[in-house]
Motif scaffolding. Structure first.
Motif, PDB file in Angstrom:
ATOM      1  N   ARG A  65       0.831  -1.220   0.000  1.00 37.03           N
ATOM      2  CA  ARG A  65       0.000   0.000   0.000  1.00 37.03           C
ATOM      3  C   ARG A  65       0.861   1.264   0.000  1.00 37.03           C
ATOM      4  O   ARG A  65       0.933   1.996   0.985  1.00 37.03           O
ATOM      5  CB  ARG A  65      -0.951   0.014   1.189  1.00 37.03           C
ATOM      6  N   MET A  66       1.504   1.527  -1.076  1.00 40.32           N
ATOM      7  CA  MET A  66       2.422   2.659  -1.199  1.00 40.32           C
ATOM      8  C   MET A  66       1.659   3.964  -1.448  1.00 40.32           C
ATOM      9  O   MET A  66       0.680   3.985  -2.185  1.00 40.32           O
ATOM     10  CB  MET A  66       3.385   2.422  -2.351  1.00 40.32           C
ATOM     11  N   SER A  67       2.117   5.032  -0.818  1.00 38.61           N
ATOM     12  CA  SER A  67       1.608   6.375  -1.097  1.00 38.61           C
ATOM     13  C   SER A  67       2.616   7.406  -0.584  1.00 38.61           C
ATOM     14  O   SER A  67       3.565   7.068   0.111  1.00 38.61           O
ATOM     15  CB  SER A  67       0.235   6.592  -0.454  1.00 38.61           C
ATOM     16  N   VAL A  68       2.395   8.662  -0.930  1.00 36.69           N
ATOM     17  CA  VAL A  68       3.290   9.739  -0.513  1.00 36.69           C
ATOM     18  C   VAL A  68       2.952  10.127   0.923  1.00 36.69           C
ATOM     19  O   VAL A  68       1.815  10.487   1.223  1.00 36.69           O
ATOM     20  CB  VAL A  68       3.169  10.950  -1.455  1.00 36.69           C
ATOM     21  N   ILE A  69       3.956  10.042   1.799  1.00 42.02           N
ATOM     22  CA  ILE A  69       3.772  10.402   3.212  1.00 42.02           C
ATOM     23  C   ILE A  69       4.973  11.208   3.688  1.00 42.02           C
ATOM     24  O   ILE A  69       6.016  11.240   3.025  1.00 42.02           O
ATOM     25  CB  ILE A  69       3.592   9.157   4.114  1.00 42.02           C
ATOM     26  N   ASP A  70       4.839  11.851   4.836  1.00 43.43           N
ATOM     27  CA  ASP A  70       5.944  12.563   5.478  1.00 43.43           C
ATOM     28  C   ASP A  70       6.525  11.669   6.564  1.00 43.43           C
ATOM     29  O   ASP A  70       5.798  11.222   7.454  1.00 43.43           O
ATOM     30  CB  ASP A  70       5.467  13.880   6.093  1.00 43.43           C
TER      31      ASP A  70
END
Length: 116
Positions: free
Chosen positions: A65-70
């Motif tokens: 479950r890849m996504s852009v995060i900080d």
């Protein structure tokens, strides 16, 4: 900024969001070993955090479950990531000149003539 407040640094990355393996960069070796042991994940070396993380990520490879995060890089093993990245960042310095410039300053041009 008050002196008591520590600076927070985040890296925006395309990273895992699966709750079972999302925060592995913040876990210590005993926590990583516990995950490997409870899930019976095959791991080549249970003494190195990087190898254990890699084994866990491989285990969840189908459901990362890849996504852009900080990612907070001020704690855990992420500190070393930030220290390595800083070597590649440019340094900038802000300074103030001795004399303040303003729009009202007159500009004087000197013309030079040459004899041919």
């Amino acid at each position: 900024m008050p002196k008591w407040r520590k600076r927070k640094v985040f890296i925006r990355a395309f990273h895992l969001t699966n709750p079972d393996c999302a925060d592995l960069l913040l876990k210590k070796d005993n926590e990583l070993r516990r995950i490997i042991d409870t899930k019976q994940i095959p791991c080549a070396d249970k003494t190195r955090n990087a190898v254990m993380r890699s084994a866990i990520w491989q285990y969840y490879n189908e459901d990362l479950r890849m996504s852009v995060i900080d990612i907070d890089v001020t704690k855990g093993d992420t500190k070393s990531i930030w220290e390595k990245l800083q070597k590649y960042l440019p340094l900038y310095s802000l300074f103030q000149s001795d004399r303040k410039n303003s729009d009202g300053d007159s500009v004087k041009y000197k013309t030079f003539s040459r004899k041919l």
